[in-house]
Design a protein around this motif. Sequence first.
Motif, mmCIF file in Angstrom:
data_model
loop_
_atom_site.group_PDB
_atom_site.id
_atom_site.type_symbol
_atom_site.label_atom_id
_atom_site.label_comp_id
_atom_site.label_asym_id
_atom_site.label_seq_id
_atom_site.Cartn_x
_atom_site.Cartn_y
_atom_site.Cartn_z
ATOM 1 N N PRO A 97 52.630 44.653 14.263
ATOM 2 C CA PRO A 97 51.345 44.020 13.944
ATOM 3 C C PRO A 97 50.917 44.328 12.513
ATOM 4 O O PRO A 97 51.240 45.385 11.964
ATOM 5 C CB PRO A 97 50.385 44.656 14.959
ATOM 6 C CG PRO A 97 51.008 45.976 15.283
ATOM 7 C CD PRO A 97 52.492 45.760 15.233
ATOM 8 N N ASP A 98 50.215 43.397 11.917
ATOM 9 C CA ASP A 98 49.662 43.592 10.577
ATOM 10 C C ASP A 98 48.223 44.086 10.676
ATOM 11 O O ASP A 98 47.503 43.762 11.623
ATOM 12 C CB ASP A 98 49.692 42.282 9.784
ATOM 13 C CG ASP A 98 51.098 41.864 9.402
ATOM 14 O OD1 ASP A 98 51.940 42.753 9.202
ATOM 15 O OD2 ASP A 98 51.350 40.642 9.328
ATOM 16 N N ILE A 99 47.829 44.862 9.706
ATOM 17 C CA ILE A 99 46.432 45.254 9.590
ATOM 18 C C ILE A 99 45.939 44.797 8.219
ATOM 19 O O ILE A 99 46.725 44.628 7.282
ATOM 20 C CB ILE A 99 46.237 46.770 9.759
ATOM 21 C CG1 ILE A 99 46.967 47.545 8.659
ATOM 22 C CG2 ILE A 99 46.709 47.229 11.130
ATOM 23 C CD1 ILE A 99 46.631 49.024 8.670
ATOM 24 N N SER A 100 44.660 44.596 8.102
ATOM 25 C CA SER A 100 44.099 44.127 6.836
ATOM 26 C C SER A 100 42.819 44.896 6.522
ATOM 27 O O SER A 100 42.136 45.401 7.430
ATOM 28 C CB SER A 100 43.803 42.631 6.909
ATOM 29 O OG SER A 100 42.845 42.353 7.906
ATOM 30 N N PHE A 101 42.511 44.999 5.257
ATOM 31 C CA PHE A 101 41.248 45.604 4.835
ATOM 32 C C PHE A 101 40.863 44.989 3.493
ATOM 33 O O PHE A 101 41.712 44.485 2.748
ATOM 34 C CB PHE A 101 41.366 47.129 4.742
ATOM 35 C CG PHE A 101 42.243 47.596 3.623
ATOM 36 C CD1 PHE A 101 41.701 47.956 2.392
ATOM 37 C CD2 PHE A 101 43.626 47.690 3.791
ATOM 38 C CE1 PHE A 101 42.514 48.387 1.354
ATOM 39 C CE2 PHE A 101 44.431 48.123 2.757
ATOM 40 C CZ PHE A 101 43.879 48.474 1.537
ATOM 41 N N ASN A 102 39.585 45.030 3.203
ATOM 42 C CA ASN A 102 39.075 44.501 1.930
ATOM 43 C C ASN A 102 38.934 45.634 0.913
ATOM 44 O O ASN A 102 38.506 46.741 1.262
ATOM 45 C CB ASN A 102 37.722 43.821 2.135
ATOM 46 C CG ASN A 102 37.840 42.574 2.996
ATOM 47 O OD1 ASN A 102 38.854 41.883 2.957
ATOM 48 N ND2 ASN A 102 36.807 42.287 3.775
ATOM 49 N N ARG A 103 39.289 45.333 -0.281
ATOM 50 C CA ARG A 103 39.127 46.318 -1.347
ATOM 51 C C ARG A 103 38.607 45.613 -2.600
ATOM 52 O O ARG A 103 38.821 44.409 -2.797
ATOM 53 C CB ARG A 103 40.434 47.052 -1.646
ATOM 54 C CG ARG A 103 41.576 46.185 -2.088
ATOM 55 C CD ARG A 103 42.888 46.982 -2.115
ATOM 56 N NE ARG A 103 44.005 46.177 -2.577
ATOM 57 C CZ ARG A 103 44.414 46.116 -3.835
ATOM 58 N NH1 ARG A 103 43.771 46.816 -4.780
ATOM 59 N NH2 ARG A 103 45.433 45.374 -4.173
ATOM 60 N N SER A 104 37.927 46.382 -3.411
ATOM 61 C CA SER A 104 37.341 45.835 -4.642
ATOM 62 C C SER A 104 38.298 46.019 -5.797
ATOM 63 O O SER A 104 38.879 47.099 -5.976
ATOM 64 C CB SER A 104 36.007 46.533 -4.966
ATOM 65 O OG SER A 104 35.062 46.301 -3.940
ATOM 66 N N VAL A 105 38.442 44.971 -6.559
ATOM 67 C CA VAL A 105 39.287 45.031 -7.757
ATOM 68 C C VAL A 105 38.474 44.518 -8.947
ATOM 69 O O VAL A 105 37.585 43.662 -8.802
ATOM 70 C CB VAL A 105 40.573 44.203 -7.594
ATOM 71 C CG1 VAL A 105 41.444 44.758 -6.494
ATOM 72 C CG2 VAL A 105 40.243 42.735 -7.336
#
Length: 250
Positions: free
Chosen positions: A150-158
């Motif tokens: 399974p894939d996991i995702s998260f948001n990050r600031s760039v």
Amino acid sequence: MVADYNDNYNHGPEVEYTERKRRKSKRQQRKLIIIIIILAILAAAFAIGIFSLMPHGSEEKENLSWYYQMQQEAINKQQQAASTESRVYDLSNSSAEMTPVITRLNNRSVTMFYDNNISFSYSPSFSNSYYLKLSNINPSTKIALEYYVPDISFNRSVLDEYITKKADDGVYIKVGEIYREIESVYPDPQAMMKIIITDENGSEILTDGYNVGSDSSKKQTILLYSGGNFNIELKGSKIDLNLKIYQSVI
């Protein structure tokens, strides 16, 4: 006399047609009689043959004994062949067992001994186990594993851009920064799989898997160079896999 002549002349074709029809009917009757006689002869010959095979009189008991002995020998041969046949027994899910079958895999003919999808829930201590028993496996049998992680995702600031302004001396200076959110997707690091293969004495032959050590390949093929009896233990966490056990058809 003239009347008789005219009568025969007018009805001649009808008489001739009736005569042909009568002769044709007689030929058909003769053919039917011949066919009935042939069928009767064949039926009699068949009945005589069956009767001759049946036990009679004092030989009945001996012939029946011979018949049952031959039948038992055939059963014994089938059981012996089954006992030496390569099989994979699913000790965790017997409904997943299959009779070996010749099929196509990767454009090649193979004898497929096992083909099943197995799922593992989250278990950081590898407490979820799945067991298989390989019986009378021939040399060069292959174990193919394909992992579904399974894939996991998260948001990050760039950093997207700098905010600048022009100073009194005409030089632009940075006065701020603008960031934007992006989504990152990658395989779940908690997904793991370990496969342990032992021989019939319990001695470990091989340990492999996914995310065990440095190996993160999602497809693996294990070759059993020698034949015999083996045990497979699968330990997994947050992972699904398709497991095939097969041998190439020579």
